[in-house]
Design a protein around this motif. Structure first.
Motif, PDB file in Angstrom:
ATOM      1  N   SER A  46      24.369 -21.874 -37.438  1.00  0.00           N
ATOM      2  CA  SER A  46      25.318 -21.318 -36.462  1.00  0.00           C
ATOM      3  C   SER A  46      24.713 -21.336 -35.063  1.00  0.00           C
ATOM      4  O   SER A  46      25.427 -21.583 -34.084  1.00  0.00           O
ATOM      5  CB  SER A  46      25.783 -19.924 -36.866  1.00  0.00           C
ATOM      6  N   LEU A  65      32.191 -18.070 -35.484  1.00  0.00           N
ATOM      7  CA  LEU A  65      31.440 -19.218 -35.965  1.00  0.00           C
ATOM      8  C   LEU A  65      30.378 -18.804 -36.975  1.00  0.00           C
ATOM      9  O   LEU A  65      30.231 -19.415 -38.029  1.00  0.00           O
ATOM     10  CB  LEU A  65      30.798 -19.930 -34.777  1.00  0.00           C
ATOM     11  N   ARG A  66      29.658 -17.747 -36.671  1.00  0.00           N
ATOM     12  CA  ARG A  66      28.596 -17.267 -37.565  1.00  0.00           C
ATOM     13  C   ARG A  66      29.162 -16.898 -38.944  1.00  0.00           C
ATOM     14  O   ARG A  66      28.600 -17.241 -39.982  1.00  0.00           O
ATOM     15  CB  ARG A  66      27.886 -16.071 -36.930  1.00  0.00           C
ATOM     16  N   VAL A  69      30.150 -20.125 -40.868  1.00  0.00           N
ATOM     17  CA  VAL A  69      28.967 -20.842 -41.349  1.00  0.00           C
ATOM     18  C   VAL A  69      28.349 -20.098 -42.529  1.00  0.00           C
ATOM     19  O   VAL A  69      27.941 -20.713 -43.515  1.00  0.00           O
ATOM     20  CB  VAL A  69      27.954 -21.074 -40.211  1.00  0.00           C
TER      21      VAL A  69
END
Length: 158
Positions: A46, A65-66, A69
């Motif tokens: 990430s 996003l984190r 992922v």
């Protein structure tokens, strides 16, 4: 341009993904990156993708996003390609894992499809996709899930 980054000596098993950044013109820049374990993979992968998003001028929320992922643990990080598109304002994460069986419930807090093996590596409380959706929504964005061709999932944050 193709760059390869690895953490482990050759011959050791590792988790690898490809990150492709698509400029408005020209060929995509593809980076292959590896990690030693699922725990280290989430933050490493990430972080790299966020660098690519920011370098492209994008505004995809880091929290969204984190979380997406981290959910790659469910796919065993198999066949992962992360594409950074539209000047970094769209990130598409595709895998070749088992897929998301119940997409209608996938964003519900508390709903988890984590296997017993995945629970060793992640918190597995069923909050990741809901948190990703909430983070994207705060800036007017969205998170969508689709079936990948040939199996797996495609998650898109825009």
């Amino acid at each position: 341009m193709y760059a390869k980054q690895t953490e482990r000596p050759e011959g050791d098993a590792d988790l690898s993904i490809r990150v492709a950044v698509y400029p408005n013109n020209g060929e995509p820049e593809v980076t292959e990156v590896s990690a030693a374990s699922p725990r280290s993979a989430s933050s490493k992968f990430s972080g790299l993708v966020m660098e690519k998003v920011k370098a492209s001028g994008g505004r995809v929320p880091e929290e969204a996003l984190r979380e997406l992922v981290e959910n790659l643990i469910h796919a065993g990080f198999r066949g992962v390609v992360i594409s950074v598109l539209e000047d970094g304002n769209v990130v598409r994460i595709s895998d070749k894992g088992p897929g998301v069986a119940d997409k209608s419930r996938a964003f519900e807090f508390g709903f988890s499809g984590a296997t017993p093996e995945a629970l060793w590596e992640i918190r597995g409380v069923g909050a990741g996709l809901g948190l990703a959706q909430a983070a994207a929504g705060k800036v007017g964005g969205t998170v969508t899930l689709e079936d990948n061709i040939g199996g797996g999932t495609v998650a898109t944050v825009a």
